[in-house]
Scaffold this motif. Structure first.
Motif, PDB file in Angstrom:
ATOM      1  N   TYR A  12       0.820  -1.215   0.000  1.00  0.00           N
ATOM      2  CA  TYR A  12       0.000   0.000   0.000  1.00  0.00           C
ATOM      3  C   TYR A  12       0.851   1.260   0.000  1.00  0.00           C
ATOM      4  CZ  TYR A  12      -4.361  -2.430  -0.098  1.00  0.00           C
ATOM      5  OH  TYR A  12      -5.414  -3.197  -0.520  1.00  0.00           O
ATOM      6  N   LEU A  13       2.051   1.204   0.565  1.00  0.00           N
ATOM      7  CA  LEU A  13       2.964   2.346   0.416  1.00  0.00           C
ATOM      8  C   LEU A  13       3.379   2.485  -1.047  1.00  0.00           C
ATOM      9  CD1 LEU A  13       5.211   2.010   3.592  1.00  0.00           C
ATOM     10  CD2 LEU A  13       3.654   3.896   3.060  1.00  0.00           C
ATOM     11  N   ARG A  14       3.608   1.364  -1.708  1.00  0.00           N
ATOM     12  CA  ARG A  14       3.936   1.429  -3.145  1.00  0.00           C
ATOM     13  C   ARG A  14       2.760   2.003  -3.925  1.00  0.00           C
ATOM     14  NH1 ARG A  14       7.018  -4.052  -2.572  1.00  0.00           N
ATOM     15  NH2 ARG A  14       9.127  -3.232  -2.358  1.00  0.00           N
ATOM     16  N   ASN A  15       1.549   1.585  -3.578  1.00  0.00           N
ATOM     17  CA  ASN A  15       0.364   2.145  -4.241  1.00  0.00           C
ATOM     18  C   ASN A  15       0.267   3.649  -3.998  1.00  0.00           C
ATOM     19  OD1 ASN A  15      -0.140  -0.542  -4.801  1.00  0.00           O
ATOM     20  ND2 ASN A  15      -1.928  -0.694  -3.460  1.00  0.00           N
ATOM     21  N   LEU A  16       0.565   4.073  -2.770  1.00  0.00           N
ATOM     22  CA  LEU A  16       0.531   5.497  -2.437  1.00  0.00           C
ATOM     23  C   LEU A  16       1.538   6.260  -3.292  1.00  0.00           C
ATOM     24  CD1 LEU A  16      -0.545   7.787  -0.651  1.00  0.00           C
ATOM     25  CD2 LEU A  16       1.110   7.082   1.102  1.00  0.00           C
ATOM     26  N   ARG A  58       4.503   7.191   8.931  1.00  0.00           N
ATOM     27  CA  ARG A  58       4.802   7.070  10.366  1.00  0.00           C
ATOM     28  C   ARG A  58       4.188   5.804  10.945  1.00  0.00           C
ATOM     29  NH1 ARG A  58       3.043   8.813  15.622  1.00  0.00           N
ATOM     30  NH2 ARG A  58       1.053   9.576  14.835  1.00  0.00           N
ATOM     31  N   HIS A  59       2.920   5.559  10.658  1.00  0.00           N
ATOM     32  CA  HIS A  59       2.281   4.362  11.203  1.00  0.00           C
ATOM     33  C   HIS A  59       2.872   3.088  10.605  1.00  0.00           C
ATOM     34  CE1 HIS A  59      -0.637   6.112  13.885  1.00  0.00           C
ATOM     35  NE2 HIS A  59      -0.802   7.070  12.984  1.00  0.00           N
ATOM     36  N   ALA A  60       3.261   3.146   9.334  1.00  0.00           N
ATOM     37  CA  ALA A  60       3.829   1.967   8.672  1.00  0.00           C
ATOM     38  C   ALA A  60       5.228   1.638   9.176  1.00  0.00           C
ATOM     39  CB  ALA A  60       3.865   2.175   7.163  1.00  0.00           C
ATOM     40  N   THR A  61       5.926   2.602   9.729  1.00  0.00           N
ATOM     41  CA  THR A  61       7.272   2.331  10.231  1.00  0.00           C
ATOM     42  C   THR A  61       7.312   2.093  11.738  1.00  0.00           C
ATOM     43  OG1 THR A  61       7.748   4.702  10.404  1.00  0.00           O
ATOM     44  CG2 THR A  61       8.461   3.582   8.391  1.00  0.00           C
ATOM     45  N   ALA A  68       9.233  -5.493  16.237  1.00  0.00           N
ATOM     46  CA  ALA A  68      10.564  -6.089  16.097  1.00  0.00           C
ATOM     47  C   ALA A  68      11.504  -5.669  17.223  1.00  0.00           C
ATOM     48  CB  ALA A  68      11.166  -5.700  14.751  1.00  0.00           C
ATOM     49  N   GLN A  69      11.015  -4.826  18.120  1.00  0.00           N
ATOM     50  CA  GLN A  69      11.782  -4.294  19.232  1.00  0.00           C
ATOM     51  C   GLN A  69      13.020  -3.542  18.746  1.00  0.00           C
ATOM     52  OE1 GLN A  69      11.814  -6.860  22.841  1.00  0.00           O
ATOM     53  NE2 GLN A  69      10.854  -8.387  21.481  1.00  0.00           N
ATOM     54  N   CYS A  70      12.807  -2.730  17.702  1.00  0.00           N
ATOM     55  CA  CYS A  70      13.852  -1.894  17.113  1.00  0.00           C
ATOM     56  C   CYS A  70      13.433  -0.437  17.200  1.00  0.00           C
ATOM     57  CB  CYS A  70      14.043  -2.236  15.635  1.00  0.00           C
ATOM     58  SG  CYS A  70      14.558  -3.909  15.308  1.00  0.00           S
ATOM     59  N   GLU A  71      14.395   0.433  17.061  1.00  0.00           N
ATOM     60  CA  GLU A  71      14.086   1.856  16.970  1.00  0.00           C
ATOM     61  C   GLU A  71      13.507   2.143  15.590  1.00  0.00           C
ATOM     62  OE1 GLU A  71      14.260   4.641  19.036  1.00  0.00           O
ATOM     63  OE2 GLU A  71      14.455   3.070  20.548  1.00  0.00           O
ATOM     64  N   PRO A  72      12.446   2.934  15.518  1.00  0.00           N
ATOM     65  CA  PRO A  72      11.929   3.311  14.200  1.00  0.00           C
ATOM     66  C   PRO A  72      12.957   4.135  13.425  1.00  0.00           C
ATOM     67  CG  PRO A  72      10.359   3.854  15.931  1.00  0.00           C
ATOM     68  CD  PRO A  72      11.639   3.459  16.606  1.00  0.00           C
ATOM     69  N   VAL A  73      12.896   4.035  12.125  1.00  0.00           N
ATOM     70  CA  VAL A  73      13.789   4.804  11.273  1.00  0.00           C
ATOM     71  C   VAL A  73      13.492   6.292  11.432  1.00  0.00           C
ATOM     72  CG1 VAL A  73      12.244   4.729   9.271  1.00  0.00           C
ATOM     73  CG2 VAL A  73      14.688   4.981   8.905  1.00  0.00           C
ATOM     74  N   ALA A  74      14.526   7.095  11.333  1.00  0.00           N
ATOM     75  CA  ALA A  74      14.339   8.542  11.327  1.00  0.00           C
ATOM     76  C   ALA A  74      13.969   8.919   9.895  1.00  0.00           C
ATOM     77  CB  ALA A  74      15.612   9.243  11.763  1.00  0.00           C
ATOM     78  N   ILE A  89       8.429   7.790   1.470  1.00  0.00           N
ATOM     79  CA  ILE A  89       7.816   6.490   1.213  1.00  0.00           C
ATOM     80  C   ILE A  89       8.898   5.439   0.973  1.00  0.00           C
ATOM     81  CG2 ILE A  89       6.391   5.164  -0.406  1.00  0.00           C
ATOM     82  CD1 ILE A  89       4.716   7.772  -0.793  1.00  0.00           C
ATOM     83  N   ALA A  90       9.889   5.770   0.147  1.00  0.00           N
ATOM     84  CA  ALA A  90      10.967   4.823  -0.162  1.00  0.00           C
ATOM     85  C   ALA A  90      11.747   4.442   1.098  1.00  0.00           C
ATOM     86  CB  ALA A  90      11.903   5.414  -1.210  1.00  0.00           C
ATOM     87  N   THR A  91      12.046   5.416   1.940  1.00  0.00           N
ATOM     88  CA  THR A  91      12.752   5.148   3.196  1.00  0.00           C
ATOM     89  C   THR A  91      11.917   4.242   4.094  1.00  0.00           C
ATOM     90  OG1 THR A  91      13.926   7.248   3.081  1.00  0.00           O
ATOM     91  CG2 THR A  91      13.742   6.233   5.259  1.00  0.00           C
ATOM     92  N   SER A  92      10.621   4.493   4.143  1.00  0.00           N
ATOM     93  CA  SER A  92       9.725   3.674   4.962  1.00  0.00           C
ATOM     94  C   SER A  92       9.730   2.222   4.492  1.00  0.00           C
ATOM     95  CB  SER A  92       8.296   4.225   4.908  1.00  0.00           C
ATOM     96  OG  SER A  92       8.253   5.532   5.416  1.00  0.00           O
ATOM     97  N   ILE A  93       9.588   2.032   3.190  1.00  0.00           N
ATOM     98  CA  ILE A  93       9.575   0.669   2.639  1.00  0.00           C
ATOM     99  C   ILE A  93      10.896  -0.035   2.918  1.00  0.00           C
ATOM    100  CG2 ILE A  93       9.543  -0.667   0.486  1.00  0.00           C
ATOM    101  CD1 ILE A  93       7.485   1.441  -0.568  1.00  0.00           C
TER     102      ILE A  93
END
Length: 165
Positions: A12-16, A58-61, A68-74, A89-93
């Motif tokens: 859905y991010l790709r669709n966006l 934001r919600h997707a990341t 996964a018990q990781c820090e979200p990407v900046a 979007i690309a960074t999120s994916i």
């Protein structure tokens, strides 16, 4: 849990991303700056198109990172330009595809805290984070982005939202 998060968010991010491309093409055909689309709102007290995309990312990341018990990407700063949103979007994916599947799949009962923008932390287990917060929030923002572009005259159909399967 992985399929209900990463497996759902990525397509859905790709669709966006495709929706935004169609918005740019529409603007170029009609000879106006595509940034005009990014300032559109459904109502005065709702986020504009750029912020809708930002919130979807934001919600997707954040949710898969918590699972996964990781820090979200900046994520890159939210810019009101199409290239900046496409980068976001690309960074999120890229980020969510890099998360460990095993940890996410094992996270249904994991206790997590989702932090609101005002700093308030909401407690969830992994399953309820996805089902009652992150997935609905994600789809709200993606749907609103679709609706804003469609309202602006961009020629979109349901297959653009759902993706070409």
């Amino acid at each position: 849990m992985y399929e209900a998060s990463v497996g759902l968010f990525v397509p859905y991010l790709r669709n966006l991303s495709v929706l935004l491309d169609k918005g740019v093409a529409y603007a170029e055909t009609r000879k106006f700056n595509p940034a005009v689309l990014l300032g559109m709102r459904m109502a005065p007290n709702m986020y504009d198109l750029a912020q809708q995309v930002g919130e979807a990312c934001r919600h997707a990341t954040v949710a898969p990172a918590l699972l996964a018990q990781c820090e979200p990407v900046a994520l890159p700063a939210l810019e009101h330009d199409m290239a900046g949103l496409q980068a976001r979007i690309a960074t999120s994916i890229e980020f969510i595809e890099s998360l460990p599947r095993a940890e996410i799949d094992a996270s249904a009962e994991l206790k997590v805290f989702f932090r609101l923008k005002n700093g308030t932390e909401l407690p969830f287990n992994g399953r309820t984070l996805l089902l009652t917060n992150s997935v609905p929030q994600f789809f709200f923002h993606v749907t609103t982005a679709y609706d804003l572009l469609r309202h602006a005259g961009v020629e979109l159909v349901k297959k653009d939202f759902l993706g070409r399967k």
